[in-house]
Write a protein that holds these residues in place. Sequence first.
Motif: not given
Length: 170
Positions: A67-74
């Motif tokens: 939750e709250g992570l940028p898409l690339i990091k997710t």
Amino acid sequence: STSAMQTSRTLRTLLSARSIHTFPALPYDIKAGVAPIFSPAAFEKHINFHRAQIDSLNKLVKGTPYEGLPLIKTIREANTSEEDHDILQLATECYNHNLFWRCICPKGTAPPYVLEGRIVKDFGSVSAFKEEFMANALAVVGSGWVWLAEDHRTRTLMILSSGSGRNPIT
């Protein structure tokens, strides 16, 4: 003082708040479509599908470390976890669509000069690149994506295909 405590509490709340994924701003009018790629009706249908993916991803990551992570990091983190497959799938599709919306343009738009030079260097011509790209796109069975990517070791451009919910990051 009470005011200082309220300010401190408000600041902590803001700092701990987690952002949600949102639909990107588009550089064109949704109601007009993007000819010849999408009619206005097809464009709206595809955008609504993407919005539903974003909503599903936001619900799925709520209360998780994603939750709250940028898409690339997710994508990078979920790619290492079999139990987070659904999060990976949705995050990748949202990322892919976000990129897609930024890349499409009306027919006849030439690639930027630097990219055109790289395409000519690595594929022989823009026309040869388009032929190879289209051949890869037509070979995708079901839903999937075709990518122009760079091999970071050789610094050459290449065309890659991926199934639904995948991309060169995964």
